[in-house]
Design an enzyme around this catalytic site. Structure first.
Site, PDB file in Angstrom:
ATOM      1  N   HIS A   9      18.940  35.656  36.411  1.00 41.80           N
ATOM      2  CA  HIS A   9      18.714  37.054  36.765  1.00 41.80           C
ATOM      3  C   HIS A   9      19.804  37.608  37.683  1.00 41.80           C
ATOM      4  O   HIS A   9      20.226  38.753  37.516  1.00 41.80           O
ATOM      5  CB  HIS A   9      17.359  37.162  37.460  1.00 41.80           C
ATOM      6  CG  HIS A   9      16.960  38.556  37.833  1.00 41.80           C
ATOM      7  ND1 HIS A   9      16.764  39.540  36.908  1.00 41.80           N
ATOM      8  CD2 HIS A   9      16.716  39.115  39.052  1.00 41.80           C
ATOM      9  CE1 HIS A   9      16.420  40.672  37.531  1.00 41.80           C
ATOM     10  NE2 HIS A   9      16.389  40.436  38.832  1.00 41.80           N
ATOM     11  N   LYS A  48      33.887  48.618  31.144  1.00 47.23           N
ATOM     12  CA  LYS A  48      34.217  47.969  29.867  1.00 47.23           C
ATOM     13  C   LYS A  48      33.323  48.366  28.700  1.00 47.23           C
ATOM     14  O   LYS A  48      33.613  47.994  27.562  1.00 47.23           O
ATOM     15  CB  LYS A  48      34.241  46.457  30.042  1.00 47.23           C
ATOM     16  CG  LYS A  48      32.924  45.784  30.263  1.00 47.23           C
ATOM     17  CD  LYS A  48      33.186  44.271  30.322  1.00 47.23           C
ATOM     18  CE  LYS A  48      31.968  43.464  30.557  1.00 47.23           C
ATOM     19  NZ  LYS A  48      32.213  42.030  30.583  1.00 47.23           N
ATOM     20  N   GLU A  51       6.777  43.118  46.137  1.00 49.36           N
ATOM     21  CA  GLU A  51       7.327  42.051  45.285  1.00 49.36           C
ATOM     22  C   GLU A  51       7.330  40.742  46.062  1.00 49.36           C
ATOM     23  O   GLU A  51       7.002  40.712  47.254  1.00 49.36           O
ATOM     24  CB  GLU A  51       8.742  42.430  44.830  1.00 49.36           C
ATOM     25  CG  GLU A  51       8.745  43.623  43.881  1.00 49.36           C
ATOM     26  CD  GLU A  51      10.136  44.020  43.428  1.00 49.36           C
ATOM     27  OE1 GLU A  51      10.850  43.154  42.906  1.00 49.36           O
ATOM     28  OE2 GLU A  51      10.502  45.182  43.620  1.00 49.36           O
ATOM     29  N   LEU A  61      20.039  46.349  45.088  1.00 46.32           N
ATOM     30  CA  LEU A  61      20.465  47.748  45.027  1.00 46.32           C
ATOM     31  C   LEU A  61      20.787  48.229  46.438  1.00 46.32           C
ATOM     32  O   LEU A  61      21.769  48.930  46.669  1.00 46.32           O
ATOM     33  CB  LEU A  61      19.360  48.607  44.388  1.00 46.32           C
ATOM     34  CG  LEU A  61      19.075  48.321  42.905  1.00 46.32           C
ATOM     35  CD1 LEU A  61      17.811  49.050  42.447  1.00 46.32           C
ATOM     36  CD2 LEU A  61      20.249  48.733  42.018  1.00 46.32           C
ATOM     37  N   ALA A  91      17.451  47.922  36.334  1.00 48.70           N
ATOM     38  CA  ALA A  91      16.628  47.552  37.496  1.00 48.70           C
ATOM     39  C   ALA A  91      15.248  48.181  37.358  1.00 48.70           C
ATOM     40  O   ALA A  91      15.116  49.359  37.038  1.00 48.70           O
ATOM     41  CB  ALA A  91      17.313  48.009  38.775  1.00 48.70           C
ATOM     42  N   ARG A  95      10.905  34.315  44.851  1.00 47.06           N
ATOM     43  CA  ARG A  95      11.284  34.069  43.464  1.00 47.06           C
ATOM     44  C   ARG A  95      11.698  32.629  43.180  1.00 47.06           C
ATOM     45  O   ARG A  95      11.400  32.072  42.137  1.00 47.06           O
ATOM     46  CB  ARG A  95      12.474  34.970  43.195  1.00 47.06           C
ATOM     47  CG  ARG A  95      12.445  35.613  41.900  1.00 47.06           C
ATOM     48  CD  ARG A  95      13.477  36.697  41.901  1.00 47.06           C
ATOM     49  NE  ARG A  95      12.848  37.990  41.999  1.00 47.06           N
ATOM     50  CZ  ARG A  95      13.516  39.128  41.955  1.00 47.06           C
ATOM     51  NH1 ARG A  95      14.827  39.130  41.838  1.00 47.06           N
ATOM     52  NH2 ARG A  95      12.876  40.267  42.021  1.00 47.06           N
ATOM     53  N   ARG A 111      17.989  35.599  47.084  1.00 46.75           N
ATOM     54  CA  ARG A 111      17.876  37.032  47.404  1.00 46.75           C
ATOM     55  C   ARG A 111      16.415  37.467  47.435  1.00 46.75           C
ATOM     56  O   ARG A 111      15.639  37.164  46.528  1.00 46.75           O
ATOM     57  CB  ARG A 111      18.611  37.844  46.340  1.00 46.75           C
ATOM     58  CG  ARG A 111      18.416  39.333  46.478  1.00 46.75           C
ATOM     59  CD  ARG A 111      19.222  40.073  45.440  1.00 46.75           C
ATOM     60  NE  ARG A 111      18.761  39.855  44.101  1.00 46.75           N
ATOM     61  CZ  ARG A 111      17.977  40.689  43.425  1.00 46.75           C
ATOM     62  NH1 ARG A 111      17.535  41.801  43.990  1.00 46.75           N
ATOM     63  NH2 ARG A 111      17.618  40.426  42.190  1.00 46.75           N
ATOM     64  N   THR A 145      22.650  47.700  36.800  1.00 50.60           N
ATOM     65  CA  THR A 145      21.947  48.757  37.533  1.00 50.60           C
ATOM     66  C   THR A 145      20.939  49.482  36.651  1.00 50.60           C
ATOM     67  O   THR A 145      19.780  49.695  37.045  1.00 50.60           O
ATOM     68  CB  THR A 145      22.973  49.778  38.085  1.00 50.60           C
ATOM     69  OG1 THR A 145      23.859  49.099  38.980  1.00 50.60           O
ATOM     70  CG2 THR A 145      22.293  50.929  38.801  1.00 50.60           C
ATOM     71  N   SER A 203      31.067  50.510  36.822  1.00 52.67           N
ATOM     72  CA  SER A 203      30.379  51.795  36.954  1.00 52.67           C
ATOM     73  C   SER A 203      28.874  51.631  37.139  1.00 52.67           C
ATOM     74  O   SER A 203      28.069  52.380  36.606  1.00 52.67           O
ATOM     75  CB  SER A 203      30.678  52.669  35.736  1.00 52.67           C
ATOM     76  OG  SER A 203      30.281  51.989  34.558  1.00 52.67           O
ATOM     77  N   GLY A 204      28.487  50.602  37.909  1.00 54.91           N
ATOM     78  CA  GLY A 204      27.084  50.470  38.322  1.00 54.91           C
ATOM     79  C   GLY A 204      26.899  51.183  39.650  1.00 54.91           C
ATOM     80  O   GLY A 204      27.757  51.972  40.087  1.00 54.91           O
ATOM     81  N   HIS A 232      14.823  34.628  37.551  1.00 51.29           N
ATOM     82  CA  HIS A 232      13.624  35.453  37.706  1.00 51.29           C
ATOM     83  C   HIS A 232      12.464  34.725  37.022  1.00 51.29           C
ATOM     84  O   HIS A 232      12.614  34.254  35.890  1.00 51.29           O
ATOM     85  CB  HIS A 232      13.834  36.828  37.063  1.00 51.29           C
ATOM     86  CG  HIS A 232      12.845  37.845  37.516  1.00 51.29           C
ATOM     87  ND1 HIS A 232      11.504  37.777  37.177  1.00 51.29           N
ATOM     88  CD2 HIS A 232      12.968  38.951  38.297  1.00 51.29           C
ATOM     89  CE1 HIS A 232      10.869  38.803  37.726  1.00 51.29           C
ATOM     90  NE2 HIS A 232      11.735  39.528  38.421  1.00 51.29           N
ATOM     91  N   GLY A 250      11.981  47.029  39.502  1.00 53.51           N
ATOM     92  CA  GLY A 250      11.104  47.063  40.679  1.00 53.51           C
ATOM     93  C   GLY A 250      11.427  48.172  41.653  1.00 53.51           C
ATOM     94  O   GLY A 250      10.565  48.968  42.026  1.00 53.51           O
ATOM     95  N   GLY A 251      12.690  48.261  42.102  1.00 56.38           N
ATOM     96  CA  GLY A 251      13.080  49.337  43.005  1.00 56.38           C
ATOM     97  C   GLY A 251      14.020  48.889  44.103  1.00 56.38           C
ATOM     98  O   GLY A 251      14.731  47.902  43.955  1.00 56.38           O
TER      99      GLY A 251
END
Ligand code: FAD
Ligand code: SIN
Length: 506
Positions: free
Chosen positions: A340, A36, A116, A381, A47, A279, A375, A44, A11-12, A232, A49-50
């Site tokens: 991360h 769960k 970022e 997201l 989060a 990163r 990534r 989610t 459910s993210g 991260h 940064g955006g």
């Protein structure tokens, strides 16, 4: 036994956005979400940064975002996927806004865009430093309004039900009644998120134990790129292990410097992009500095920044530091890299289809080809939004897929067994986390990886026996799943012979 047209595990952002669209398009079909913990608990929600989306077409362009993503992925991204995800960003943002999510704007009424690591432009759309919380709030509110969606909190998915490489649903433990329910479904979507707790020291909440990937792997789905673990660079340093509070990369985008204990701005020695290198590079540089100095952490220096603006943009980070006695206006923030994100996972095509028929995956548990070896910040997201939409479109436009609810699936066979000793799980989990940190961390070597492989194989066998001889219990299954994921990470790390992005072997 419960039957449902669409079974979603997680459910993210990935699972919920898929559910909303399906519910609107097929009001007569039943959609079931298993989760769960409580429904809002997910990566989610945390989060900060955006979402990386090209909204300012004067200074930015899709081409620049594509290029930044490809550079970050270090030659291993799928260029078609990158183009598809980047160019669909604005549509997915519009949808989120239509569902009630709010994003910060500047005085001119345009999005206040953050920056970022690895981004050549300011392009990160955000809600202060709580973007995930705001998104989860808005989409969960939508989900609760749909009559044909059932959200089952505290339902832990145990295993997928597959036959002849086709998925027919999943078995799940109702954690409150302790009953095991067979969910039969036409289509199953894994949206079960990441793996952080395999490392213990992680920015992820405790739900992140790689269950979906482990289940898919047990069902023989293709899994790839598990060696690409993203660390991260700036988790708040805390002597204890466990979930680590994140100091968003957007803080460096806002102008913060990284310093050693004696004040040296070391990123100047490593990359022309300085603190805003991608990163992987910043984490590897910190790791090197810490090994050289034998210190426990480096520092993020915000003391030169406009504090009023800082507090407006990063109120949660400011407050958390203050609660620990760190006054950001005067003190440097102690930071250290932490696990991360997982770049690899269940292989999916451009429609989110896995290698198992009727089984789909989206979000962090999937491997789409967007991230390659590393990534780009705030692309996760975005990826989840785009792929949940891809699965929706695929299912909406392929009526032939909606069949088969009359197939008979075997119910779970319950055996009277003893309860597992919780001390066993706790002890084994901390040994596993230590092994992963020491042998499969930022910098790896084949000797350590081979040792870890042997140990994990032994633990895998041990867990098979424990599961056979004990009552079904979330902790035991999570442990089994984490061991399987650890094994995949180690195996893929041994197999990789070249250093790319977030993967470094010496
Ligand atoms: P999640 O949001 O993790 O949801 C997974 C769901 O699956 C949960 O509901 C969980 O309970 C459920 N689940 C798992 N296993 C089971 C099971 N066995 N049975 C039932 N349910 C199960 N990305 C960005 O793009 N921008 C950011 O600014 C950003 N900041 C971040 C900050 C932090 C601190 C963290 C941890 C991550 C951040 N990320 C960011 C990454 C991003 O948040 C995640 O990759 C993304 O939210 C994953 O979404 P998801 O829907 O795939 O999984
Ligand atoms: C952050 O805010 O630093 C996290 C962003 C991300 O993981 O994409």
């Amino acid at each position: 036994m419960m039957t449902t047209n669409y079974l979603i595990i997680g459910s993210g952002v990935a699972g919920l956005t898929f559910a909303i669209k399906m519910a609107d398009r097929f009001p007569d079909q039943k959609i079931t979400i298993l989760t769960k913990a409580t429904a809002d608990e997910s990566n989610t929600k945390y989060a900060q940064g955006g979402i990386a989306i090209v909204t300012n077409k004067t200074e930015d362009s899709y081409q620049k975002h594509i290029q930044d993503t490809l550079i970050c992925g270090d030659g291993l991204c799928n260029a078609d996927v990158v183009k598809m995800v980047v160019t669909e960003g604005p549509k997915r943002l519009k949808e989120l806004i239509s569902w009630g999510a709010k994003f910060d704007k500047n005085a001119k009424g345009n999005f206040d865009l953050g920056k970022e690591g690895g981004h050549s432009q300011n392009r990160v759309v955000h809600h202060k430093d709580q973007t995930g919380f705001e998104i989860e709030r808005a989409i969960l509110e939508q989900v609760y309004q749909k009559k044909n969606i059932s959200v089952l909190d505290h339902h832990f998915a145990l295993d997928l039900i597959t036959k002849n490489n086709r998925c027919h649903g999943a078995y799940a433990l109702d954690q409150k009644t302790k009953k095991i329910i067979t969910f039969q479904s036409n289509h199953t979507v894994l949206a079960s998120g990441g793996i952080g707790h395999l490392y213990g020291h992680t920015t992820n909440p405790t739900i992140a134990t790689g269950d979906g990937i482990a289940m898919a792997s047990r069902a023989n789905a293709i899994i790839k790129d598990m060696e690409f673990i993203q660390f991260h660079p700036t988790a708040l340093y805390d002597k204890s292990s466990g979930s680590a509070f994140l100091i968003s990369e957007a803080v460096r985008g806002f102008g913060a410097y990284l310093r050693t204990k004696n004040g040296h701005r070391f990123m100047l020695d490593y990359d022309p992009r300085e603190e805003l290198a991608s990163r992987d590079i910043v984490s590897q540089s910190i790791d090197l500095e810490l090994k050289k100095s034998t210190e426990q952490c480096v520092y993020l220096d915000c003391t030169h920044l406009d504090m009023k603006a800082f507090m407006k943009h990063f109120p949660m980070i400011y407050k958390r530091c203050k609660s620990l006695g760190i006054d950001i206006a005067k003190d440097w923030i102690p930071v250290v890299p932490a696990q991360h994100y997982l770049c690899g996972g269940i292989v999916v095509d451009k429609n989110g289809r896995t290698s198992i028929e009727n089984l789909f995956a989206c979000g962090e548990c999937s491997r789409t080809g967007l991230h390659g070896a590393n990534r780009l910040a705030s692309n996760s997201l975005l990826e989840a939004l785009v792929y949940s939409d891809k699965i929706y479109n695929y299912l909406a436009n392929n009526a032939f897929e909606k069949k088969d609810l009359n197939f008979t699936v075997a119910a779970w066979v319950t055996v009277e067994n003893t309860e597992i000793n919780s001390a066993y799980i706790a002890q084994m989990k901390s040994e596993l986390q230590l092994l992963m940190r020491q042998n499969a961390g930022i910098v790896r070597n084949n000797n350590n990886l081979l040792q870890a492989k042997e140990q994990l194989l032994q633990w895998k066998e041990e867990l098979k026996e424990k599961i056979k001889n004990h009552q079904v219990e979330t902790g035991l299954y999570e442990l089994q799943n984490m061991i399987s994921i650890g094994y995949l990470i180690v195996l893929h790390s041994i197999e990789r012979t070249d250093n790319r992005g977030g993967f470094m072997k010496v």
